[in-house]
Design an enzyme around this catalytic site. Structure first.
Site, mmCIF file in Angstrom:
data_model
loop_
_atom_site.group_PDB
_atom_site.id
_atom_site.type_symbol
_atom_site.label_atom_id
_atom_site.label_comp_id
_atom_site.label_asym_id
_atom_site.label_seq_id
_atom_site.Cartn_x
_atom_site.Cartn_y
_atom_site.Cartn_z
ATOM 1 N N GLU A 140 0.829 -1.199 0.000
ATOM 2 C CA GLU A 140 0.000 0.000 0.000
ATOM 3 C C GLU A 140 0.865 1.251 0.000
ATOM 4 O O GLU A 140 1.525 1.552 0.999
ATOM 5 C CB GLU A 140 -0.924 0.038 1.220
ATOM 6 N N ASP A 175 -5.554 2.583 -2.213
ATOM 7 C CA ASP A 175 -6.319 3.399 -1.284
ATOM 8 C C ASP A 175 -6.639 4.738 -1.945
ATOM 9 O O ASP A 175 -5.747 5.558 -2.169
ATOM 10 C CB ASP A 175 -5.525 3.602 0.007
ATOM 11 N N GLN A 201 -9.543 0.663 -1.129
ATOM 12 C CA GLN A 201 -10.029 1.310 0.078
ATOM 13 C C GLN A 201 -10.414 2.746 -0.237
ATOM 14 O O GLN A 201 -9.975 3.312 -1.247
ATOM 15 C CB GLN A 201 -8.959 1.281 1.176
ATOM 16 N N GLU A 237 -12.139 2.521 5.010
ATOM 17 C CA GLU A 237 -11.054 2.780 5.952
ATOM 18 C C GLU A 237 -11.021 4.284 6.231
ATOM 19 O O GLU A 237 -10.141 5.003 5.765
ATOM 20 C CB GLU A 237 -9.702 2.299 5.411
#
Length: 262
Positions: A140, A175, A201, A237
């Site tokens: 990530e 993300d 996310q 998240e």
């Protein structure tokens, strides 16, 4: 089908014990859960809560290391190979016991060629160790505003590192918040790296709160990612602005939209 959402219990229902947070996510209507660092909870306890709720668990993170010293992951830190691999092995053992399908290997704060080589070597270790359990390894990229000095800050670098490992069970954790906070287009970045993305996310920009506020219209963006070929869960998240339950109106509202039902 309805687009599936997972609740990231690293940020949601943090006032509850982790097994109870799993049950809360099920009551709220989430389709799965994902974790940060669950290691203080016995895996049998967590597995019981997962079985009771019927929710799958998508993944968890490797240890941050020594938080008091400012560490935020170990796997790209030259000289910390033994600690990094111990953290990977710990996380994989926990993932097997709770039935998690992925593991985010945290790079840590580092820079330079030695850090890159160390990260690649540790990722190869993780990929080989995860293969027997069909666990996907995730990378990530984090934005430099939230985690200054983090080794992995963009998807292009993550993709190049994945290619360098030569492993087929490593993917990008995409993300949307970190992409947007880094000043990049979420849709363009996704299109560029689609084949390497293993999980998505999201959270509001710029405050990382509930996703129905802020600078990104996720009611449009998330269905567009599904339309572009993403078939996995969307991981919520975000950091609730008040309590978790008080901020779940977005989930109820989006479930009613035709874009989220196909």
């Amino acid at each position: 089908m309805t687009l599936p959402f997972s609740a990231n219990l690293g940020f949601l229902w943090t006032d509850l014990a982790l097994p109870e947070a799993v049950r809360a996510a099920a009551r709220a209507g989430f389709d799965a859960v994902e974790l940060h660092w669950p290691y203080a909870v016995a895996p049998a306890q967590l597995r019981q809560a997962l079985d009771d709720s019927g929710l799958p668990v998508l993944g968890l993170n490797t240890s941050r290391g020594d938080v008091e010293r400012g560490q935020f992951g170990l796997s790209a830190l030259p000289g910390q190979e033994a600690a990094a691999r111990a953290a990977i092995d710990q996380a994989l053992a926990y993932a097997r016991e709770i039935g998690a399908s992925s593991l985010h290997v945290m790079a840590g704060k580092a820079e330079g060629t030695a850090a890159r080589d160390t990260f690649i070597a540790n990722l190869r270790h993780a990929a080989e160790a995860a293969r027997d359990a069909a666990i996907t390894i995730l990378l990530e990229p984090l934005n430099h505003h939230d985690v200054p000095g983090y080794f992995l800050v963009d998807n292009a670098t993550a993709a190049a590192i994945i290619e360098a490992t030569g492993q087929d069970n490593i993917r990008i954790m995409f993300d949307c918040y970190h992409v947007g906070r880094s000043g990049r287009s979420i849709l363009d970045e996704f299109a560029t790296h689609r084949e390497m993305i293993g999980h998505v996310q999201f959270a509001a920009l710029p405050d990382r709160g509930e996703p129905d506020q802020g600078d990104v219209d996720y009611a449009r963006v998330l269905p567009a990612l599904a339309e572009a070929g993403y078939g996995g869960f969307f991981g919520a998240e975000y950091k609730p602005r008040q309590g978790t339950d008080e901020g779940l109106g977005w989930l109820t509202a989006w479930r009613q939209l035709p874009e989220f039902n196909r």
